[in-house]
Design a protein around this motif. Sequence first.
Motif, mmCIF file in Angstrom:
data_model
loop_
_atom_site.group_PDB
_atom_site.id
_atom_site.type_symbol
_atom_site.label_atom_id
_atom_site.label_comp_id
_atom_site.label_asym_id
_atom_site.label_seq_id
_atom_site.Cartn_x
_atom_site.Cartn_y
_atom_site.Cartn_z
ATOM 1 N N ALA A 183 0.837 -1.201 0.000
ATOM 2 C CA ALA A 183 0.000 0.000 0.000
ATOM 3 C C ALA A 183 0.869 1.247 0.000
ATOM 4 O O ALA A 183 0.572 2.244 -0.674
ATOM 5 C CB ALA A 183 -0.916 -0.005 1.218
ATOM 6 N N ARG A 184 1.960 1.186 0.730
ATOM 7 C CA ARG A 184 2.904 2.309 0.777
ATOM 8 C C ARG A 184 3.557 2.534 -0.579
ATOM 9 O O ARG A 184 3.691 3.676 -1.031
ATOM 10 C CB ARG A 184 3.962 1.979 1.836
ATOM 11 N N LEU A 185 3.971 1.465 -1.234
ATOM 12 C CA LEU A 185 4.598 1.596 -2.546
ATOM 13 C C LEU A 185 3.602 2.125 -3.578
ATOM 14 O O LEU A 185 3.972 2.901 -4.465
ATOM 15 C CB LEU A 185 5.181 0.250 -2.997
ATOM 16 N N HIS A 186 2.355 1.711 -3.472
ATOM 17 C CA HIS A 186 1.324 2.251 -4.362
ATOM 18 C C HIS A 186 1.208 3.763 -4.156
ATOM 19 O O HIS A 186 1.153 4.527 -5.134
ATOM 20 C CB HIS A 186 -0.023 1.590 -4.094
ATOM 21 N N ALA A 187 1.205 4.204 -2.915
ATOM 22 C CA ALA A 187 1.103 5.634 -2.625
ATOM 23 C C ALA A 187 2.316 6.378 -3.174
ATOM 24 O O ALA A 187 2.188 7.493 -3.705
ATOM 25 C CB ALA A 187 0.983 5.854 -1.123
ATOM 26 N N ASP A 238 5.107 5.070 -14.457
ATOM 27 C CA ASP A 238 4.762 4.017 -15.420
ATOM 28 C C ASP A 238 6.019 3.274 -15.878
ATOM 29 O O ASP A 238 5.926 2.182 -16.435
ATOM 30 C CB ASP A 238 4.030 4.606 -16.622
ATOM 31 N N ASP A 239 7.193 3.876 -15.644
ATOM 32 C CA ASP A 239 8.454 3.223 -15.980
ATOM 33 C C ASP A 239 9.039 2.481 -14.785
ATOM 34 O O ASP A 239 10.224 2.134 -14.790
ATOM 35 C CB ASP A 239 9.473 4.257 -16.488
ATOM 36 N N ALA A 240 8.230 2.251 -13.773
ATOM 37 C CA ALA A 240 8.673 1.500 -12.601
ATOM 38 C C ALA A 240 7.826 0.241 -12.452
ATOM 39 O O ALA A 240 6.680 0.194 -12.883
ATOM 40 C CB ALA A 240 8.563 2.355 -11.344
ATOM 41 N N ASP A 251 -1.657 -2.430 -6.871
ATOM 42 C CA ASP A 251 -1.182 -1.532 -7.938
ATOM 43 C C ASP A 251 -1.036 -2.308 -9.244
ATOM 44 O O ASP A 251 -0.558 -3.446 -9.237
ATOM 45 C CB ASP A 251 0.168 -0.914 -7.551
ATOM 46 N N LYS A 252 -1.422 -1.684 -10.339
ATOM 47 C CA LYS A 252 -1.328 -2.334 -11.647
ATOM 48 C C LYS A 252 0.117 -2.511 -12.105
ATOM 49 O O LYS A 252 0.399 -3.288 -13.016
ATOM 50 C CB LYS A 252 -2.095 -1.515 -12.686
ATOM 51 N N ARG A 253 1.043 -1.777 -11.463
ATOM 52 C CA ARG A 253 2.463 -1.895 -11.825
ATOM 53 C C ARG A 253 3.189 -2.903 -10.941
ATOM 54 O O ARG A 253 4.409 -3.024 -11.008
ATOM 55 C CB ARG A 253 3.134 -0.523 -11.731
ATOM 56 N N SER A 274 11.109 7.141 5.112
ATOM 57 C CA SER A 274 9.804 7.796 4.980
ATOM 58 C C SER A 274 9.279 7.671 3.553
ATOM 59 O O SER A 274 10.041 7.427 2.611
ATOM 60 C CB SER A 274 9.917 9.274 5.341
ATOM 61 N N GLN A 275 7.975 7.854 3.421
ATOM 62 C CA GLN A 275 7.380 7.831 2.092
ATOM 63 C C GLN A 275 7.963 8.949 1.238
ATOM 64 O O GLN A 275 8.216 8.767 0.046
ATOM 65 C CB GLN A 275 5.862 7.991 2.203
ATOM 66 N N GLY A 276 8.230 10.086 1.865
ATOM 67 C CA GLY A 276 8.818 11.205 1.139
ATOM 68 C C GLY A 276 10.194 10.886 0.590
ATOM 69 O O GLY A 276 10.538 11.289 -0.525
ATOM 70 N N ASP A 277 11.006 10.150 1.373
ATOM 71 C CA ASP A 277 12.336 9.758 0.906
ATOM 72 C C ASP A 277 12.239 8.814 -0.286
ATOM 73 O O ASP A 277 13.009 8.917 -1.248
ATOM 74 C CB ASP A 277 13.122 9.085 2.032
ATOM 75 N N LEU A 278 11.293 7.888 -0.228
ATOM 76 C CA LEU A 278 11.086 6.964 -1.345
ATOM 77 C C LEU A 278 10.651 7.711 -2.604
ATOM 78 O O LEU A 278 11.148 7.442 -3.704
ATOM 79 C CB LEU A 278 10.040 5.913 -0.970
ATOM 80 N N VAL A 279 9.731 8.643 -2.455
ATOM 81 C CA VAL A 279 9.258 9.435 -3.594
ATOM 82 C C VAL A 279 10.426 10.218 -4.197
ATOM 83 O O VAL A 279 10.642 10.214 -5.412
ATOM 84 C CB VAL A 279 8.134 10.397 -3.164
ATOM 85 N N HIS A 280 11.203 10.876 -3.343
ATOM 86 C CA HIS A 280 12.332 11.696 -3.786
ATOM 87 C C HIS A 280 13.339 10.875 -4.597
ATOM 88 O O HIS A 280 13.730 11.245 -5.699
ATOM 89 C CB HIS A 280 13.018 12.302 -2.556
#
Length: 202
Positions: free
Chosen positions: A82-86, A96-98, A123-125, A184-190
Amino acid sequence: MKPWRPARLVLLLAAALLLAACHRADDLPWRLTNVSGHMPDLAFQLTDDNGKAVTAEDYRGKVVLLYFGYTHCPDVCPLTLARLHAVLQRVGEKADDARILFVSVDPARDTPAVMHAYVNAFDKRAVGLTGPPGAIEALSKRYRSAFTREPDKVDGQYEVSHSSAIYLFDRQGHARLLATPAASQGDLVHDLYLLLATGNRP
């Protein structure tokens, strides 16, 4: 002041290009643990959640987020997916490239059909991967992960204790980053955004 000469300008441009070429993706301001050069490239031969035999080569060109878990996991696996989907949602179209590769550490119960229903709920990916126990164990050891089947309960059910790190690979399958549960989710996004933007490691 001496006037600019074409030859001098060409030399300066060449030097600038050389400096740019020497800039490595490793120099970027990563927030996760940089494991570049310390872990092996992505390599496996498994079965995806559509029942198709796949290898790491099938995901070349994509940034891969590798995670070991299982569908009967009561807490950390669904929370992580769920976290990775977010995270992918926050990254936007570039995501889409992940691909999330969810490798089952419980192949006895996690058939391709079970994996398909499970990962697609998040997640569809996301791609579920399963295979022979030996192949799963070898892949886990390759990335210094670990898992152990706990004793059966009264009803015959059981749990599997497993590592919960997320491994990030670049488009060429090179191991680049490691995310622990504390990230953190922010670190993953970054970092995922940077990894998608920088493309291949020079």
